[in-house]
Structure formats: C-alpha cells, structure tokens
Motif scaffolding. Structure first.
Motif, PDB file in Angstrom:
ATOM      1  N   ALA A 178       0.833  -1.213   0.000  1.00 46.94           N
ATOM      2  CA  ALA A 178       0.000   0.000   0.000  1.00 46.94           C
ATOM      3  C   ALA A 178       0.864   1.259   0.000  1.00 46.94           C
ATOM      4  CB  ALA A 178      -0.935  -0.009   1.207  1.00 46.94           C
ATOM      5  N   TYR A 179       1.942   1.254   0.792  1.00 48.12           N
ATOM      6  CA  TYR A 179       2.798   2.436   0.837  1.00 48.12           C
ATOM      7  C   TYR A 179       3.490   2.659  -0.513  1.00 48.12           C
ATOM      8  CZ  TYR A 179       6.268   5.855   2.235  1.00 48.12           C
ATOM      9  OH  TYR A 179       7.035   7.003   2.302  1.00 48.12           O
ATOM     10  N   ILE A 180       4.040   1.586  -1.077  1.00 45.79           N
ATOM     11  CA  ILE A 180       4.728   1.717  -2.368  1.00 45.79           C
ATOM     12  C   ILE A 180       3.743   2.171  -3.446  1.00 45.79           C
ATOM     13  CG2 ILE A 180       5.937   0.438  -4.185  1.00 45.79           C
ATOM     14  CD1 ILE A 180       7.181  -1.270  -1.959  1.00 45.79           C
ATOM     15  N   ASP A 181       2.528   1.603  -3.440  1.00 42.74           N
ATOM     16  CA  ASP A 181       1.539   1.981  -4.444  1.00 42.74           C
ATOM     17  C   ASP A 181       1.064   3.423  -4.281  1.00 42.74           C
ATOM     18  OD1 ASP A 181       1.666  -0.461  -5.665  1.00 42.74           O
ATOM     19  OD2 ASP A 181      -0.178  -1.251  -4.792  1.00 42.74           O
ATOM     20  N   SER A 182       1.199   3.967  -3.081  1.00 37.81           N
ATOM     21  CA  SER A 182       0.768   5.358  -2.852  1.00 37.81           C
ATOM     22  C   SER A 182       1.797   6.378  -3.315  1.00 37.81           C
ATOM     23  CB  SER A 182       0.499   5.577  -1.356  1.00 37.81           C
ATOM     24  OG  SER A 182       1.725   5.604  -0.610  1.00 37.81           O
ATOM     25  N   ARG A 183       2.979   5.918  -3.653  1.00 37.34           N
ATOM     26  CA  ARG A 183       4.032   6.849  -4.056  1.00 37.34           C
ATOM     27  C   ARG A 183       3.687   7.493  -5.398  1.00 37.34           C
ATOM     28  NH1 ARG A 183       7.257   8.425  -0.303  1.00 37.34           N
ATOM     29  NH2 ARG A 183       9.041   8.603  -1.710  1.00 37.34           N
ATOM     30  N   PRO A 184       3.855   8.809  -5.518  1.00 39.96           N
ATOM     31  CA  PRO A 184       3.524   9.488  -6.781  1.00 39.96           C
ATOM     32  C   PRO A 184       4.568   9.288  -7.868  1.00 39.96           C
ATOM     33  CG  PRO A 184       4.381  11.069  -5.200  1.00 39.96           C
ATOM     34  CD  PRO A 184       4.255   9.769  -4.459  1.00 39.96           C
ATOM     35  N   ALA A 185       5.745   8.795  -7.482  1.00 36.15           N
ATOM     36  CA  ALA A 185       6.819   8.597  -8.453  1.00 36.15           C
ATOM     37  C   ALA A 185       7.846   7.650  -7.851  1.00 36.15           C
ATOM     38  CB  ALA A 185       7.479   9.924  -8.821  1.00 36.15           C
ATOM     39  N   ILE A 186       8.724   7.148  -8.703  1.00 32.16           N
ATOM     40  CA  ILE A 186       9.864   6.339  -8.241  1.00 32.16           C
ATOM     41  C   ILE A 186      11.047   7.288  -8.148  1.00 32.16           C
ATOM     42  CG2 ILE A 186      11.291   4.294  -8.674  1.00 32.16           C
ATOM     43  CD1 ILE A 186       9.104   3.355 -10.627  1.00 32.16           C
ATOM     44  N   LYS A 187      11.492   7.584  -6.934  1.00 31.97           N
ATOM     45  CA  LYS A 187      12.557   8.568  -6.785  1.00 31.97           C
ATOM     46  C   LYS A 187      13.416   8.242  -5.571  1.00 31.97           C
ATOM     47  CE  LYS A 187       9.409  11.804  -4.437  1.00 31.97           C
ATOM     48  NZ  LYS A 187       8.824  13.167  -4.470  1.00 31.97           N
ATOM     49  N   GLY A 188      14.522   8.992  -5.422  1.00 29.84           N
ATOM     50  CA  GLY A 188      15.418   8.793  -4.297  1.00 29.84           C
ATOM     51  C   GLY A 188      16.146   7.463  -4.367  1.00 29.84           C
ATOM     52  N   ARG A 189      16.315   6.824  -3.214  1.00 24.47           N
ATOM     53  CA  ARG A 189      17.011   5.540  -3.144  1.00 24.47           C
ATOM     54  C   ARG A 189      16.268   4.477  -3.956  1.00 24.47           C
ATOM     55  NH1 ARG A 189      20.538   3.828   0.976  1.00 24.47           N
ATOM     56  NH2 ARG A 189      21.528   1.847   0.382  1.00 24.47           N
ATOM     57  N   ALA A 190      14.933   4.558  -3.979  1.00 26.88           N
ATOM     58  CA  ALA A 190      14.156   3.605  -4.766  1.00 26.88           C
ATOM     59  C   ALA A 190      14.506   3.702  -6.245  1.00 26.88           C
ATOM     60  CB  ALA A 190      12.660   3.855  -4.563  1.00 26.88           C
ATOM     61  N   LEU A 191      14.702   4.918  -6.738  1.00 25.13           N
ATOM     62  CA  LEU A 191      15.061   5.101  -8.150  1.00 25.13           C
ATOM     63  C   LEU A 191      16.450   4.542  -8.434  1.00 25.13           C
ATOM     64  CD1 LEU A 191      14.193   6.295 -10.867  1.00 25.13           C
ATOM     65  CD2 LEU A 191      15.293   8.444 -10.188  1.00 25.13           C
ATOM     66  N   ALA A 192      17.378   4.746  -7.484  1.00 23.86           N
ATOM     67  CA  ALA A 192      18.731   4.200  -7.653  1.00 23.86           C
ATOM     68  C   ALA A 192      18.692   2.673  -7.722  1.00 23.86           C
ATOM     69  CB  ALA A 192      19.630   4.662  -6.507  1.00 23.86           C
ATOM     70  N   ILE A 193      17.911   2.050  -6.839  1.00 25.46           N
ATOM     71  CA  ILE A 193      17.777   0.588  -6.851  1.00 25.46           C
ATOM     72  C   ILE A 193      17.141   0.133  -8.161  1.00 25.46           C
ATOM     73  CG2 ILE A 193      16.577  -1.347  -5.740  1.00 25.46           C
ATOM     74  CD1 ILE A 193      16.846   0.240  -3.085  1.00 25.46           C
ATOM     75  N   TRP A 194      16.143   0.868  -8.605  1.00 25.07           N
ATOM     76  CA  TRP A 194      15.431   0.527  -9.836  1.00 25.07           C
ATOM     77  C   TRP A 194      16.391   0.506 -11.022  1.00 25.07           C
ATOM     78  CZ3 TRP A 194      12.889   1.668 -14.494  1.00 25.07           C
ATOM     79  CH2 TRP A 194      11.631   1.081 -14.676  1.00 25.07           C
ATOM     80  N   TRP A 195      17.210   1.545 -11.142  1.00 23.96           N
ATOM     81  CA  TRP A 195      18.125   1.630 -12.285  1.00 23.96           C
ATOM     82  C   TRP A 195      19.311   0.684 -12.144  1.00 23.96           C
ATOM     83  CZ3 TRP A 195      17.023   3.150 -16.894  1.00 23.96           C
ATOM     84  CH2 TRP A 195      15.987   4.062 -17.089  1.00 23.96           C
ATOM     85  N   LEU A 196      19.696   0.374 -10.916  1.00 21.82           N
ATOM     86  CA  LEU A 196      20.770  -0.610 -10.747  1.00 21.82           C
ATOM     87  C   LEU A 196      20.287  -2.017 -11.117  1.00 21.82           C
ATOM     88  CD1 LEU A 196      22.608   0.545  -7.497  1.00 21.82           C
ATOM     89  CD2 LEU A 196      23.555   0.383  -9.808  1.00 21.82           C
TER      90      LEU A 196
END
Length: 472
Positions: free
Chosen positions: A19-37
């Motif tokens: 629920a928390y992840i789905d509520s995020r308006p964007a993928i950013k910060g550390r989450a974005l770094a993990i996503w691109w890695l």
C-alpha cells in the motif's frame, strides 16, 4: 519548544508495504537508484549476450570453427542460463534478492575475463558457461526487484528493460566498429567479450554500495522489523513493525523451497504460467534465431564489408531501442497480453515475407523488413514474457516463477541459437525464415486465447485470497 515527531508508518503485513509503495507518486530517491541498478544488471546481461554476436564472424575466422562448434558456442551460455534461472529464483525467494544479484556480477566478471583471454575454443566455451550462469541468476531476480519497487500505476514501466536491452546491443555494435577502426582485426571478439567484464565490475561496486533488500519479500517472510528498517532506508520515512503480524486477508506463505514450483501449475496461477511461458519461449526463439544473428544475416544481405554490415545491424537495433522504450506505453494502452499477440502477429508476417522474397529484395526492403521485425518484437512480446511473469505471482514466489519461466525462455534461446546455423546450412536462409515463422503464429493464437492481464488486475497478487496453497 516541543519537538514534533513524524508518526511512524506501521508495518503489520506485506499489504502495508504494498500500500505504501503503491501510494508513491513517483519512483525517486534511493528507490530510483535501486530501480536503475536492477536495470543495469539487465543491461549487462544483454551486453554480455550480444558481445559474442557482434564478434562472431571474427571469432569463427580466428578459431576456424565449424557450424557445429559455432552452434555449441552460441548456445552454451543459454544452456547454463536455463539451468541457473530456476536456481537463481529459488535462491532469491529463499535467502533474499541481493546476495544472488551480487554473485551474478562476480560470475559475469569471471566469465568475461576467461572468454576474452581464452587460448582455445574450449576455454571460450568455459567463459560463456560462467556468463550464462550469471545471466540466469540475474534476470529472474532483477525483474522481481523491479516489480516489488514499482507502484501499481507504473507497472507497465517494467517493459523499459527491453529498451535497455537494445541499447546494450547497440553499444556493443558501436564498440565493435571502434575496435575494427583501431586495427583489432580478428581480435575484435576478444575486446567485445572483455568489455563486458568492465561493466560487470562497475555494477558490482555500485550494487554492493546501494542495493537494499526487498521489503515486500521480507514482509511476506514475516520478518517485519527488517522490512520496516529497509523501508526507512529506501524511502527515508519513519516505519515501525507492528507488535503482532496481521495475517488476515492474505494467503499463507509458501515456504517449501523448490516445491513452490507446483503452485505455478495450480488454479488461478495456471493460465498465468501458460501465458508468461508462451511469451517467454516464443520471443526468445524468434529473437535468437533471427535477431541475434543479424550481424551474420547482414553480411549475407549487404556484402562482406564488416563496417557496413555492422552499421546495418545497428540500424535494426535502433528500431529495437524505439520499440523497447515505447513498450510501456504500448502495454498501458493495449495490455501486455494483447500487445504480445499483436507483436507476434506482425513478426509472423515479416518472417513470411522475408522467407518468400529474400533472394530478390531491393536494398530498401532488406533494411525495412528486419527493422519492422525488431520493432514489433521489442514493443510487444520481447518485453512482456518477463514482465507478465514478474507481475503475476506473489512476493515469496515471484523470483521462483521468474526463474522457471525464464528457464522456458532460455530453452527457446538454446533452440534458436543452436538450430539456426545448422538449419541455415542445411536449407538456406529463406527456408529458415519460413520455418521460424511458425513460432510467432502459434504464440499469437495462445496469447489471444488466454485472458489474464496483470496490468488490469483489481488486486495485487500478494493480497489474492484465491492464491494456490500447499496443503498443511
């Protein structure tokens, strides 16, 4: 002055994480770094795979390989990818996402070094075996990480990996041209294979420094304090594990290791497995029987000039970049299943046309048909086998599912890589195109018949009450 403290977000179950992840308006910060890695690992997988393709002609000439040896060499990495896909998925679902991802980079680095400095055909094969093991482990887990870090409204973005794939292939082709211009001669294949080791080393360092274990996986395993701590590291908020886990409204945890594979062929999961498996096998077979061999096909179509033929292949792969990065938009508009069915249909028509007219194609058509093949493949089924798998199963089963379905895809890869040079030598290129065209036709029919669409699902797979369960 009284200090104002942020009220902690309680983590009582995987539903709270989702629920928390789905509520995020964007993928950013550390989450974005993990996503691109995670995507960076897929870039490495594509680069390491295409490295052999870009240098295959020079390798064949340098080592004097027969058709059977070429088939064995090109298929070796995929054979071990097939074996290590389910192993990597099992490791990730049992012990976490990050340790096997790191192990995959070490294997990729070792494989690149062994192959690049190999004194003989047998040692090149040994290096490619290590690369295949790395690829098998990495792909199953990276797609699971992407699925678990992506808010529901952005699930179509998982298809970006296909654009990353063709970017890696194109980068390898450009480097091959550069090595040729620098006078590498028949050693082009060594430089091409060795450069993958540089990328593996860089990713190893970055992933060690920045990757964080999946909170969704930890929560599904009941490790709520660890899940809360990882959520804080990723999103920077205040998270706190509930005193007692909330086990209502979620399926029991599948905790019997590789026995989880049986769940993929039960109840609601069976059509999902059929759909993802069909797309995975079909796209791999058609791509690795045709797309992967485009440097060789280009030599036959455009003549023996290395630079011109490689530039021709690069043009084809630029269409792959366009198709791959448009795949999220195509999937959002059509759904992943329909996009796959349409893509397979277009590929069938293109292969049929190439097979019937290959010997008398004008130059413009010789460029156009393979380009449309790559465009339709990359915008549709090329991306969707992995994405459908990653989005269709719950967290503690996701990497295992990716591994099993990835192994099916690797089987298609092995068949494509191994059979193409043998069939081409036996019946010629036009007849080979006609034979391969049967694959997308069959896949188009199956994708049209199965109705599961993960991007239109009303409930996250982690919260499905009708998810298949082991008997207790």
């Amino acid at each position: 002055m009284t200090e104002v403290r942020t009220r902690p977000h309680p983590i009582a179950s995987v539903s709270d994480v989702v629920a928390y992840i789905d509520s995020r308006p964007a993928i950013k910060g550390r989450a974005l770094a993990i996503w691109w890695l995670a995507l960076g690992g897929l870039f490495l997988d594509a680069y390491a795979n295409s490295a052999l393709s870009a240098g295959l002609a020079s390798l064949n000439e340098d080592l004097g390989l027969a058709a059977g040896q070429t088939a064995l060499l090109t298929a070796s990495a995929s054979v071990f990818s097939l074996l290590f896909n389910p192993i990597g998925g099992w490791l990730a679902d049992r012990y976490g996402r990050i340790p096997p991802l790191i192990a995959a980079k070490i294997l990729a680095l070792a494989g690149a070094a062994v192959a690049a400095f190999a004194p003989s055909f047998e040692i090149v094969v040994a290096g490619r075996v290590l690369v295949g093991a790395a690829y098998g482990i990495d792909f199953a887990i990276a797609m699971a990480v992407l699925a678990e870090m992506t808010p529901a409204r952005f699930k179509n973005r998982l298809n970006v990996w296909q654009g990353v794939w063709y970017t890696a292939v194109s980068a390898n082709l450009l480097l091959a041209i550069a090595f040729h211009r620098l006078g590498a001669g028949l050693d082009i294949w060594r430089f091409s294979l060795g450069s993958a080791g540089v990328i593996a080393a860089a990713l190893l360092v970055l992933q060690l420094a920045l990757m964080v274990e999946s909170p969704s996986w930890l929560a599904r395993k009941g490790r709520l304090p660890e899940a809360a701590e990882r959520m804080g590291r990723i999103y920077g908020g205040n998270f706190e594990a509930a005193a007692a886990p909330d086990t209502s409204g979620v399926p029991d945890t599948a905790d019997r290791g590789m026995a989880n594979v049986a769940l993929l062929f039960r109840g609601t999961y069976l059509p999902r497995t059929v759909l993802a498996g069909t797309i995975s096998v079909g796209q791999a077979l058609q791509y690795f029987a045709v797309g992967w061999y485009l440097p060789i096909i280009s030599l036959q179509m455009f003549g023996a000039d290395f630079v011109f033929a490689t530039l021709g292949t690069l043009v084809f792969n630029l269409f792959g970049i366009v198709g791959g990065f448009s795949a999220p938009a195509v999937g959002k508009r059509l759904g992943l299943r329909r996009a796959s069915a349409i893509g397979f249909g277009v590929v069938f028509v293109i292969l049929l046309a190439m097979g019937l007219t290959f010997d008398r194609l004008p130059l413009w058509a010789a460029f156009l048909l393979p380009s449309v093949f790559i465009l339709a493949h990359s915008a549709g089924p090329g991306a969707n086998g992995k994405s459908v798998s990653a989005l269709s199963f719950r967290s503690e089963l996701r990497a295992t599912a990716n591994g099993v379905i990835g192994a099916l895809g690797s089987l298609g890869t092995v068949l494509g890589l191994f059979l193409f040079p043998l069939v081409q030598e036996a019946v010629g290129l036009p007849a080979t195109f006609l034979l391969v065209s049967v694959v997308p036709l069959v896949c188009c029919v199956i994708c049209s018949a199965v109705k599961w669409e993960p991007t239109r699902a009303a409930v996250n797979p982690d919260e499905e009450l009708d998810a298949p369960q082991f008997a207790r």
